[in-house]
Design a protein around this motif. Structure first.
Motif, PDB file in Angstrom:
ATOM      1  N   CYS A  28      46.600  27.845  43.980  1.00  0.00           N
ATOM      2  CA  CYS A  28      46.509  28.412  42.633  1.00  0.00           C
ATOM      3  C   CYS A  28      47.147  27.522  41.571  1.00  0.00           C
ATOM      4  O   CYS A  28      47.186  27.877  40.400  1.00  0.00           O
ATOM      5  N   LEU A  29      47.662  26.378  41.989  1.00  0.00           N
ATOM      6  CA  LEU A  29      48.184  25.404  41.027  1.00  0.00           C
ATOM      7  C   LEU A  29      47.010  24.649  40.432  1.00  0.00           C
ATOM      8  O   LEU A  29      46.044  24.344  41.130  1.00  0.00           O
ATOM      9  N   HIS A  30      47.108  24.340  39.154  1.00  0.00           N
ATOM     10  CA  HIS A  30      46.062  23.542  38.534  1.00  0.00           C
ATOM     11  C   HIS A  30      46.135  22.130  39.073  1.00  0.00           C
ATOM     12  O   HIS A  30      47.218  21.583  39.289  1.00  0.00           O
ATOM     13  N   ALA A  46      50.564  27.074  37.288  1.00  0.00           N
ATOM     14  CA  ALA A  46      49.819  28.020  38.110  1.00  0.00           C
ATOM     15  C   ALA A  46      48.834  28.839  37.281  1.00  0.00           C
ATOM     16  O   ALA A  46      49.032  29.064  36.088  1.00  0.00           O
ATOM     17  N   CYS A  47      47.810  29.293  37.941  1.00  0.00           N
ATOM     18  CA  CYS A  47      46.791  30.151  37.349  1.00  0.00           C
ATOM     19  C   CYS A  47      47.435  31.370  36.687  1.00  0.00           C
ATOM     20  O   CYS A  47      48.441  31.900  37.164  1.00  0.00           O
ATOM     21  N   LYS A  48      46.811  31.824  35.630  1.00  0.00           N
ATOM     22  CA  LYS A  48      47.336  32.974  34.890  1.00  0.00           C
ATOM     23  C   LYS A  48      47.346  34.257  35.721  1.00  0.00           C
ATOM     24  O   LYS A  48      48.076  35.188  35.412  1.00  0.00           O
ATOM     25  N   CYS A  57      47.464  36.371  44.205  1.00  0.00           N
ATOM     26  CA  CYS A  57      46.661  36.657  43.022  1.00  0.00           C
ATOM     27  C   CYS A  57      46.783  38.141  42.669  1.00  0.00           C
ATOM     28  O   CYS A  57      46.639  39.006  43.537  1.00  0.00           O
ATOM     29  N   SER A  58      47.032  38.414  41.410  1.00  0.00           N
ATOM     30  CA  SER A  58      47.182  39.802  40.963  1.00  0.00           C
ATOM     31  C   SER A  58      45.838  40.509  40.800  1.00  0.00           C
ATOM     32  O   SER A  58      45.790  41.730  40.705  1.00  0.00           O
ATOM     33  N   ARG A  59      44.751  39.745  40.790  1.00  0.00           N
ATOM     34  CA  ARG A  59      43.410  40.319  40.628  1.00  0.00           C
ATOM     35  C   ARG A  59      42.455  39.652  41.619  1.00  0.00           C
ATOM     36  O   ARG A  59      41.368  39.205  41.257  1.00  0.00           O
ATOM     37  N   PRO A  68      36.525  31.512  36.096  1.00  0.00           N
ATOM     38  CA  PRO A  68      35.321  30.892  36.665  1.00  0.00           C
ATOM     39  C   PRO A  68      35.565  29.633  37.491  1.00  0.00           C
ATOM     40  O   PRO A  68      34.812  29.355  38.421  1.00  0.00           O
ATOM     41  N   GLU A  69      36.630  28.884  37.210  1.00  0.00           N
ATOM     42  CA  GLU A  69      36.906  27.677  37.998  1.00  0.00           C
ATOM     43  C   GLU A  69      37.638  27.984  39.311  1.00  0.00           C
ATOM     44  O   GLU A  69      37.857  27.093  40.126  1.00  0.00           O
ATOM     45  N   CYS A  70      37.982  29.240  39.549  1.00  0.00           N
ATOM     46  CA  CYS A  70      38.594  29.631  40.823  1.00  0.00           C
ATOM     47  C   CYS A  70      37.525  29.552  41.911  1.00  0.00           C
ATOM     48  O   CYS A  70      36.426  30.068  41.762  1.00  0.00           O
ATOM     49  N   LEU A  71      37.868  28.896  43.000  1.00  0.00           N
ATOM     50  CA  LEU A  71      36.906  28.689  44.079  1.00  0.00           C
ATOM     51  C   LEU A  71      37.130  29.674  45.211  1.00  0.00           C
ATOM     52  O   LEU A  71      38.269  29.899  45.637  1.00  0.00           O
ATOM     53  N   ASP A  72      36.056  30.242  45.709  1.00  0.00           N
ATOM     54  CA  ASP A  72      36.099  31.104  46.883  1.00  0.00           C
ATOM     55  C   ASP A  72      35.823  30.217  48.090  1.00  0.00           C
ATOM     56  O   ASP A  72      34.703  29.735  48.281  1.00  0.00           O
TER      57      ASP A  72
END
Length: 142
Positions: A28-30, A46-48, A57-59, A68-72
């Motif tokens: 989750c770090l940029h 880190a991601c918001k 991750c809180s969500r 959108p740039e978060c990868l699954d």
């Protein structure tokens, strides 16, 4: 025998897959990529959406919609895991390596990650606190 020793990542159930995450928060770090060399470096930003205390991750279920740039990872080919930290269970298992002794599946304790210094909770900052990610590159994190 432990499921991660007998199954490929693609064969794991959702529960097994999710249990591989050690809650280090490093994914989750940029990250920044040098376009010329393709080298990826981590920042301490880190991601918001991350809870920095729990390194989760809180969500989580909405993360790829909200960021959108978060990868699954389950949607990526395993040959694309090179950007993951070298301690990541998904990367380790994909590369045919063992989980470290502090991994919760081995230690049976999620606190073992923080105790071993493997989580970002002691140094990461939220992206809302940073204007320039380049000012927060951490060279030592692989």
């Amino acid at each position: 025998m432990s499921f991660w020793k007998t199954k490929k990542l693609t064969e794991m159930s959702i529960e097994e897959w999710e249990s591989l995450c050690d809650n280090c928060g490093k994914c989750c770090l940029h990250k920044l990529e040098d376009e010329a060399t393709r080298k990826i470096v981590f920042t301490s930003v880190a991601c918001k959406l991350i809870n920095l205390n729990a390194c989760r991750c809180s969500r989580y279920s909405e993360r790829t919609t909200l960021v959108p740039e978060c990868l699954d990872l389950r949607q990526l080919d395993s040959d694309k895991y090179n950007w993951l930290p070298s301690t990541c269970a998904y990367r380790l298992l994909n590369d045919g390596k063992e989980l470290p002794s502090w991994h919760p599946l081995i230690s049976e304790n999620y606190g073992s990650v923080k105790k071993a210094g493997g989580s970002i909770s002691s140094y990461a900052i939220k992206e809302s606190k940073s204007i320039n990610f380049e000012d927060h590159i951490i060279e030592w994190l692989k």
